[in-house]
Design a protein around this motif. Sequence first.
Motif, mmCIF file in Angstrom:
data_model
loop_
_atom_site.group_PDB
_atom_site.id
_atom_site.type_symbol
_atom_site.label_atom_id
_atom_site.label_comp_id
_atom_site.label_asym_id
_atom_site.label_seq_id
_atom_site.Cartn_x
_atom_site.Cartn_y
_atom_site.Cartn_z
ATOM 1 N N GLN A 1 0.819 -1.211 0.000
ATOM 2 C CA GLN A 1 0.000 0.000 0.000
ATOM 3 C C GLN A 1 0.851 1.260 0.000
ATOM 4 N N LEU B 1 -7.368 -5.597 0.544
ATOM 5 C CA LEU B 1 -6.850 -5.497 -0.820
ATOM 6 C C LEU B 1 -7.781 -6.109 -1.859
ATOM 7 N N ASP C 1 -9.983 -3.505 -3.492
ATOM 8 C CA ASP C 1 -9.385 -2.181 -3.658
ATOM 9 C C ASP C 1 -8.962 -2.020 -5.118
ATOM 10 N N ASN D 1 -7.028 -0.110 -6.492
ATOM 11 C CA ASN D 1 -5.631 0.282 -6.673
ATOM 12 C C ASN D 1 -4.702 -0.916 -6.829
#
Length: 554
Positions: A280, A298, A301, A303
């Motif tokens: 992260q 995660l 997420d 990203n």
Amino acid sequence: MGKNYRILDLIRHNRSSLENHLIDGLVDGRVSRRDFIRHGSLLGLSLPLLGGITAGAGLGGMASVAWAQGAPGATIRVALGQPAAAIDPVTTSDSPGFVLLQQVGEFLCVDGPGLVLRPQLAQSWKPNDKGDVWTFKLRQGVKFHSGSEMKADDVVASIDRLADPANSSNALSVFTGILQKGATRKVDDYTVEFHLDAPNGNFPYMMSSDNYNAIILPASYNGDYEKSFDGTGPFRIERYTPKVGASFVRNDDYWGEKALPARTEFTFFADEQSKILALQGGQVDVICQISALAGIGLLNDPNFEIISVKSSLHNQFHMRCDSDPFKDPRVRRAIALCLDRDKLVAGLMKGRAVPGNDSPFAPVYPSTDASVPQRKQDIGQAKQLMEAAGAGAGFKVTLTTEYAIEIPAYAQLIQNWVKEIGIEMELNILEQGAYYGDAVFGKSPWLDSVMGICDYGHRGVPNVLLAAPLTSGGAWNAAHFRNKAYDTLVSSYIAALDLEAQKAAAGKIQNLLLEETPVIFGYFYDYLMPTAKGVTGVQPSPSTQLFLDKASKS
């Protein structure tokens, strides 16, 4: 798309009776396309040939695995757990150590996507009619990082080293009862024969990345591996610092396609949360593996990307069959009926798993008999079994296990579920080193506890999982389960070369284990690997390998 019998007839020419029987199964619809490709690769049929057969059968050719070709020259940074001991291909027994070995070392073949075996240092392999001798043809022109060419002498020495009990190799769990020292024989510089103790229809997996220690080393290897990290792979060691990390650089003399990354860096972390924070925070590009429970932040997420691979990864929940109250299989079945497997999959594993059916036969295995009914939670039946066994009033028991992945939470769920049938369960959760102890009977809480949970790695075939934890003489038989009928069925399964014969034996094994229930297999979970956005070409394997030769990042 219709069948092209002309092509099929041409292909059948010079094929063995075993291979033609498999082709018949595909054409007749008895064997699925997926199972045909996987089992054909096991028998040594090349992927182009398998594609020609499926096309001739009207099922389409082989789909190639397409990796986005990224820019070369990147440095790929990986978060990895800390190796438990010195890195040595003979004795290493932990996942971080296996990942580092595989960066520089290679196997005769690789357990690839869909459990399909793909050639690596071997170009081809085939069994004799009985399946007790397997012949491997080696790739020519392969060089070790130290400069010499890899030949049959190196393969013989490498496998003999692993099969020798005097070396205390981690691979003895695979080779014991299958392949002895001296049974690997050179035919010529590029041909090796393996003379097995008994027929073994799945043997090539024992020579693959499935057998974590089976990388091929120079015949002259005599230890102290951390000084050389010698191998044949697409990366060479740059630096290794115990308890800190390792880095590797592209091997420009590699026999195959050269690696895209210029460097790879591995940083060791003590726990999962530290790895997640590093990803992260942009300090690493890849986490080698996370559990669904720890990595929940995660999974959704945007990203990060999550690479998810179906596997046979699982946690075995054993009950000692030689100790009260678990001598009675009705008590063991009652406990198994307390588990809500759908909730385990949806809740504990966040949907990244499939229910287990109390045998090692995971759904990913082609030989698993899917017609065997799935065990479901049934508290009413569980109470009836407890009464019939004279245990209706319940009892107290201690469940001993380890701090690893989601196992403590799994143990707590079991603790709550068995209350419904009067079992008062105390949890004794130990650090991993303390739980495994010396990993031998009499010196290991894992093997000696009356009830326990142990994590098990992925295998491309169930042979080791059928034998080591469940046969009467199994080295990992924590359940102390001894059943002659089971032992005989496992021997029959292992000897079978034909997929349909394997499946017939598997069904009998699955039903026997449902009746006896020495071990509860609650779920089989996915191998999960998170990467940062823009990182492409990372190829994980649930067999604890991480292939980075095609990796890049934008």
